[in-house]
Design a protein around this motif. Structure first.
Motif, PDB file in Angstrom:
ATOM      1  N   ASP A 202       0.826  -1.212   0.000  1.00 24.17           N
ATOM      2  CA  ASP A 202       0.000   0.000   0.000  1.00 24.17           C
ATOM      3  C   ASP A 202       0.861   1.264   0.000  1.00 24.17           C
ATOM      4  O   ASP A 202       0.532   2.255  -0.668  1.00 24.17           O
ATOM      5  CB  ASP A 202      -0.938   0.010   1.220  1.00 24.17           C
ATOM      6  CG  ASP A 202      -2.064  -1.001   1.099  1.00 24.17           C
ATOM      7  OD1 ASP A 202      -2.244  -1.565   0.002  1.00 24.17           O
ATOM      8  OD2 ASP A 202      -2.755  -1.238   2.114  1.00 24.17           O
ATOM      9  N   THR A 203       1.959   1.241   0.753  1.00 25.33           N
ATOM     10  CA  THR A 203       2.837   2.407   0.822  1.00 25.33           C
ATOM     11  C   THR A 203       3.459   2.708  -0.537  1.00 25.33           C
ATOM     12  O   THR A 203       3.465   3.857  -1.007  1.00 25.33           O
ATOM     13  CB  THR A 203       3.954   2.201   1.865  1.00 25.33           C
ATOM     14  OG1 THR A 203       3.370   1.984   3.154  1.00 25.33           O
ATOM     15  CG2 THR A 203       4.868   3.412   1.924  1.00 25.33           C
ATOM     16  N   ILE A 204       3.980   1.670  -1.179  1.00 31.14           N
ATOM     17  CA  ILE A 204       4.597   1.860  -2.492  1.00 31.14           C
ATOM     18  C   ILE A 204       3.551   2.314  -3.514  1.00 31.14           C
ATOM     19  O   ILE A 204       3.800   3.227  -4.317  1.00 31.14           O
ATOM     20  CB  ILE A 204       5.285   0.558  -2.954  1.00 31.14           C
ATOM     21  CG1 ILE A 204       6.543   0.311  -2.106  1.00 31.14           C
ATOM     22  CG2 ILE A 204       5.643   0.627  -4.438  1.00 31.14           C
ATOM     23  CD1 ILE A 204       7.275  -0.963  -2.420  1.00 31.14           C
ATOM     24  N   LYS A 205       2.379   1.702  -3.466  1.00 28.48           N
ATOM     25  CA  LYS A 205       1.321   2.073  -4.419  1.00 28.48           C
ATOM     26  C   LYS A 205       0.892   3.523  -4.221  1.00 28.48           C
ATOM     27  O   LYS A 205       0.635   4.250  -5.188  1.00 28.48           O
ATOM     28  CB  LYS A 205       0.116   1.137  -4.239  1.00 28.48           C
ATOM     29  CG  LYS A 205      -0.880   1.216  -5.400  1.00 28.48           C
ATOM     30  CD  LYS A 205      -0.221   0.712  -6.673  1.00 28.48           C
ATOM     31  CE  LYS A 205      -1.204   0.762  -7.833  1.00 28.48           C
ATOM     32  NZ  LYS A 205      -0.552   0.398  -9.107  1.00 28.48           N
ATOM     33  N   ARG A 206       0.832   3.944  -2.982  1.00 26.27           N
ATOM     34  CA  ARG A 206       0.445   5.320  -2.680  1.00 26.27           C
ATOM     35  C   ARG A 206       1.442   6.314  -3.280  1.00 26.27           C
ATOM     36  O   ARG A 206       1.058   7.324  -3.878  1.00 26.27           O
ATOM     37  CB  ARG A 206       0.387   5.498  -1.156  1.00 26.27           C
ATOM     38  CG  ARG A 206      -0.477   6.668  -0.716  1.00 26.27           C
ATOM     39  CD  ARG A 206      -0.974   6.397   0.678  1.00 26.27           C
ATOM     40  NE  ARG A 206      -0.535   7.397   1.613  1.00 26.27           N
ATOM     41  CZ  ARG A 206      -0.303   7.179   2.898  1.00 26.27           C
ATOM     42  NH1 ARG A 206      -0.391   5.989   3.390  1.00 26.27           N
ATOM     43  NH2 ARG A 206       0.021   8.135   3.706  1.00 26.27           N
TER      44      ARG A 206
END
Length: 288
Positions: A202-206
């Motif tokens: 989720d962090t990378i996608k954000r």
């Protein structure tokens, strides 16, 4: 005279046909995200795959690669610029069969190259690039005017963040600044100290979504590293965690990241341009 010109031409052609090292800058928007630990263990993971790796500690006055490996390099970059040592002489053998150059305050000389210093650095660094597959620069936290010029020279960027909102915001700000000056540098993202796989993804996608939406910048997520107690134990022992416990979750995750990178198995389409590191240095440091 004719023979000398012919020999020079052959040397230049041979150098142009040599496979040159990829230059990679590892950076973060803020300190305390595990950037140097990533640089060191990522280098070792690549070395374990048979790659020739040189790690250059670029953190002026705060370099800690020596601390992480429990050693002390007899020379650093200041010995090259002021004491007549060659680049080969200031290279130290590091853990996991990697090579290391320490920087320290001598890096100010690298950031203030005149034509004479550049010519000498260019000649010797060209030879180094022919001897390695990857040259990693572990940058200091944040971006200064001098380090910015250097970041514009490398072939690729690896940005380290954690799931913390401040870390994400600072990573975005750093890339926004770089992108405002040079838009075509390939950028990879790594999320450190995640508690779950979902948090890492989720962090990378954000970050990727923010880069695409506001900067029209495509980035590649290399992966994420778990918040593993082995890391702090390895630091206490002054040993890279990938060597301290190769079966630890964080070590396996690092191997996965290095494998994805080395094999270009990104999933996303990404064209890695030919290395122009030294040409870029001439442009950004000498204005030519």
């Amino acid at each position: 005279m004719k023979d000398q010109a012919e020999n020079l031409r052959r040397r230049l052609e041979a150098r142009q046909n040599q496979k040159m090292a990829r230059t990679i800058a590892v950076l973060s928007g803020k300190g305390g995200v595990g950037k140097s630990n990533f640089s060191l263990n990522f280098s070792i993971a690549l070395s374990k795959m048979g790659k020739r790796v040189l790690l250059f500690d670029m953190d002026i006055g705060m370099g800690n690669i020596d601390i992480l490996i429990g050693g002390h390099s007899p020379y650093n970059i200041i010995d090259f610029f002021e004491n007549g040592r060659s680049l080969e002489e200031i290279i130290t053998a590091g853990s996991g069969d990697i090579s290391i150059i320490t920087g320290g305050t001598g890096l100010m000389n690298l950031f203030s190259l005149d034509e004479g210093k550049y010519a000498r650095f260019n000649e010797e660094f060209s030879s180094l690039m022919a001897n390695y597959d990857y040259i990693l620069f572990d940058m200091g936290a944040g971006i200064t005017h001098d380090s910015m010029k250097f970041l514009l020279c490398v072939d690729e960027l690896v940005v380290i963040t954690t799931p913390e909102p401040t870390s994400i915001t600072d990573a975005y700000s750093a890339m926004k600044y770089i992108h405002s000056i040079k838009k075509e540098i390939p950028c990879f993202l790594v999320c450190n100290r995640v508690f779950t796989n979902k948090e890492g993804k989720d962090t990378i996608k954000r970050l990727q979504n923010a880069f695409k939406k506001f900067l029209d910048l495509e980035t590649v997520g290399l992966g994420y590293l778990p918040d593993d107690r082995i890391v702090s134990k390895a630091v206490s022992e002054q040993m890279p965690f990938i060597l301290f416990d190769s079966e630890a979750d964080v070590s396996k995750a690092m191997v996965d990241i290095a494998t994805r990178y080395a094999n270009h198995s990104f999933g996303e389409k990404l064209t890695l341009p030919k290395s122009h590191f030294l040409r870029n240095m001439k442009r950004y440091f000498l204005g030519k």
